[in-house]
Design a protein around this motif. Structure first.
Motif, PDB file in Angstrom:
ATOM      1  N   LEU A 218       0.731  -1.101  -0.054  1.00 42.62           N
ATOM      2  CA  LEU A 218       0.232  -0.083   0.057  1.00 42.62           C
ATOM      3  C   LEU A 218       0.783   1.187   0.097  1.00 42.62           C
ATOM      4  CD1 LEU A 218      -3.045   0.536   0.219  1.00 42.62           C
ATOM      5  CD2 LEU A 218      -2.478   1.253   2.703  1.00 42.62           C
ATOM      6  N   LEU A 219       1.992   1.365   0.729  1.00 43.57           N
ATOM      7  CA  LEU A 219       2.821   2.417   0.928  1.00 43.57           C
ATOM      8  C   LEU A 219       3.498   2.708  -0.322  1.00 43.57           C
ATOM      9  CD1 LEU A 219       3.551   4.522   2.726  1.00 43.57           C
ATOM     10  CD2 LEU A 219       5.407   3.014   3.724  1.00 43.57           C
ATOM     11  N   MET A 220       4.011   1.609  -1.020  1.00 44.20           N
ATOM     12  CA  MET A 220       4.795   1.827  -2.234  1.00 44.20           C
ATOM     13  C   MET A 220       3.696   2.220  -3.281  1.00 44.20           C
ATOM     14  SD  MET A 220       6.854  -1.509  -2.898  1.00 44.20           S
ATOM     15  CE  MET A 220       6.061  -3.019  -1.951  1.00 44.20           C
ATOM     16  N   ALA A 221       2.510   1.954  -3.353  1.00 42.70           N
ATOM     17  CA  ALA A 221       1.307   2.533  -4.236  1.00 42.70           C
ATOM     18  C   ALA A 221       1.216   3.905  -3.844  1.00 42.70           C
ATOM     19  CB  ALA A 221       0.237   1.575  -4.278  1.00 42.70           C
ATOM     20  N   GLU A 222       1.268   4.260  -2.822  1.00 41.00           N
ATOM     21  CA  GLU A 222       1.163   5.651  -2.520  1.00 41.00           C
ATOM     22  C   GLU A 222       1.953   6.717  -2.712  1.00 41.00           C
ATOM     23  OE1 GLU A 222       0.684   8.491   1.595  1.00 41.00           O
ATOM     24  OE2 GLU A 222       0.652   6.499   1.742  1.00 41.00           O
ATOM     25  N   ALA A 223       3.512   5.966  -2.853  1.00 39.60           N
ATOM     26  CA  ALA A 223       4.558   6.746  -3.199  1.00 39.60           C
ATOM     27  C   ALA A 223       4.541   6.972  -4.714  1.00 39.60           C
ATOM     28  CB  ALA A 223       6.022   5.924  -2.981  1.00 39.60           C
ATOM     29  N   MET A 224       3.853   5.743  -5.488  1.00 38.37           N
ATOM     30  CA  MET A 224       3.931   6.190  -7.034  1.00 38.37           C
ATOM     31  C   MET A 224       3.028   7.047  -7.315  1.00 38.37           C
ATOM     32  SD  MET A 224       6.320   4.010  -8.442  1.00 38.37           S
ATOM     33  CE  MET A 224       5.713   3.817 -10.277  1.00 38.37           C
ATOM     34  N   MET A 225       1.864   6.899  -6.564  1.00 40.03           N
ATOM     35  CA  MET A 225       0.625   7.977  -6.886  1.00 40.03           C
ATOM     36  C   MET A 225       1.057   9.416  -6.559  1.00 40.03           C
ATOM     37  SD  MET A 225      -3.061   5.809  -6.669  1.00 40.03           S
ATOM     38  CE  MET A 225      -2.572   4.711  -5.294  1.00 40.03           C
ATOM     39  N   ALA A 226       1.609   9.636  -5.485  1.00 40.84           N
ATOM     40  CA  ALA A 226       2.314  10.821  -4.792  1.00 40.84           C
ATOM     41  C   ALA A 226       3.057  11.348  -6.018  1.00 40.84           C
ATOM     42  CB  ALA A 226       2.913  10.794  -3.365  1.00 40.84           C
ATOM     43  N   LEU A 227       3.816  10.721  -6.572  1.00 43.37           N
ATOM     44  CA  LEU A 227       4.698  11.170  -7.667  1.00 43.37           C
ATOM     45  C   LEU A 227       3.951  11.754  -8.899  1.00 43.37           C
ATOM     46  CD1 LEU A 227       7.702   8.359  -7.704  1.00 43.37           C
ATOM     47  CD2 LEU A 227       7.918  10.868  -7.439  1.00 43.37           C
ATOM     48  N   GLU A 228       2.832  11.158  -9.030  1.00 41.39           N
ATOM     49  CA  GLU A 228       1.961  11.653 -10.081  1.00 41.39           C
ATOM     50  C   GLU A 228       1.146  12.878  -9.840  1.00 41.39           C
ATOM     51  OE1 GLU A 228       2.131  10.407 -13.210  1.00 41.39           O
ATOM     52  OE2 GLU A 228       3.958   9.378 -12.375  1.00 41.39           O
TER      53      GLU A 228
END
Length: 325
Positions: free
Chosen positions: A218-228
């Motif tokens: 979940l945290l990895m997904a959040e990092a990827m979406m925060a980058l977007e």
């Protein structure tokens, strides 16, 4: 990521469990440390006579350390394909003989990709500060996207596979998860602080189902979406369906993003996704990712993202579909 077994250096259960009651662990603690649900523990107790917990003054179950150790062996063997009905009644010694033994430290190199040997060695060496410092340096050197996709994602898989082979103990897996959480949280916070423009849609609510205690995906997904540039709100792990629905409304979410490990039963995953899809308005998309086998055939209306690399493209597609006319 599955929890590794609690063992001492000679592969025997510890003398005293880490619990508020020295006689044993609570059922919630056993669920956390073995990956076996409370319902499974109770069902085995009725069907097989094991585990056989003690009871405290409030008539709550307490699981002695030797029973927790056997449960961890059973969980590992089940993940290798053994059926519980054939192994639950077996003695601990026979289960140990069926379980892959911990190799020597030199064996780690042959078990993992060469790029990951260094990080697994730090875990085995219990150098927590060096692990944190070098992960932070790697994040700065690689950038957040490459750090997540090229290092953290494969390393998390390697850590899980090491647990399956009996190479990691509970405190080592916990150390890894906690350290990566700290590094990723710090990187996400720094990214948000550096944003010069307001966060963009979609507004994404991130969490896991009530039976899912693992939050690293979940945290990895959040990092990827925060980058977007997405507006991300994380509830952490183990949120009941009713509370997810309330949170979607409270935060005006466009997307509910869920992460699933292989731990929860397929039926639980499908039931949760089906309940959410039927209760949420059609405008709210459900994005699901992770290693659960249930995601191979998701309920209608649930979008499965097969990799972290798929997230930027999905965000772009969402924005294109919701662009002002």
């Amino acid at each position: 990521m599955p929890q590794p077994p609690i063992t001492s250096k000679n592969n025997m259960p510890p003398d005293q469990p880490s619990s508020e009651d020295a006689r044993g662990l609570s059922i919630a603690a056993v669920e956390r440390d073995t990956g076996l649900s409370k319902d499974t523990l109770r069902m085995w107790e009725r069907r097989y006579g094991f585990p056989a917990p003690l009871r405290n003054a409030a008539d709550e179950r307490l699981y002695p350390a030797e029973q927790v150790y056997k449960l961890q062996l059973l969980r590992r063997l089940m993940m290798q394909g053994h059926r519980p009905g054939r192994i639950v009644a077996l003695p601990r010694e026979q289960l140990e003989a069926m379980t892959p033994r911990t190799p020597s430290p030199a064996g780690v190199a042959g078990a993992a990709d060469a790029r990951l040997e260094h990080w697994l060695a730090l875990l085995h060496g219990h150098d927590a500060e060096r692990l944190r410092r070098e992960l932070q340096q790697a994040q700065i050197r690689l950038g957040l996207e490459r750090f997540v996709t090229e290092l953290v994602a494969p390393l998390t898989t390697a850590v899980g596979e090491s647990w399956m082979r009996g190479e990691l103990q509970v405190f080592e897996e916990h150390l890894y998860s906690e350290t990566v959480h700290r590094v990723l949280r710090g990187a996400i916070a720094a990214l948000s602080a550096a944003e010069s423009s307001p966060l963009e849609r979609p507004r994404v609510l991130l969490t896991t189902m009530a039976q899912e205690p693992h939050g690293l995906g979940l945290l990895m997904a959040e990092a990827m979406m925060a980058l977007e540039g997405c507006h991300c709100v994380s509830l952490g792990v183990q949120t009941p369906v009713a509370d997810m629905l309330l949170a979607v409304t409270a935060h005006h979410a466009d997307v509910l993003a869920l992460s699933f490990s292989a731990q929860p039963a397929r039926a639980q995953v499908r039931d949760t996704l089906t309940a959410l899809r039927s209760a949420l308005p059609g405008r709210v998309e459900i994005w699901a990712g992770g290693s659960s086998p249930a995601l191979s055939r998701p309920p209608a209306g649930v979008q499965v993202l097969r990799s972290l690399q798929a997230l930027p493209r999905r965000v772009a597609e969402w924005r294109a579909a919701h662009a002002p006319a």
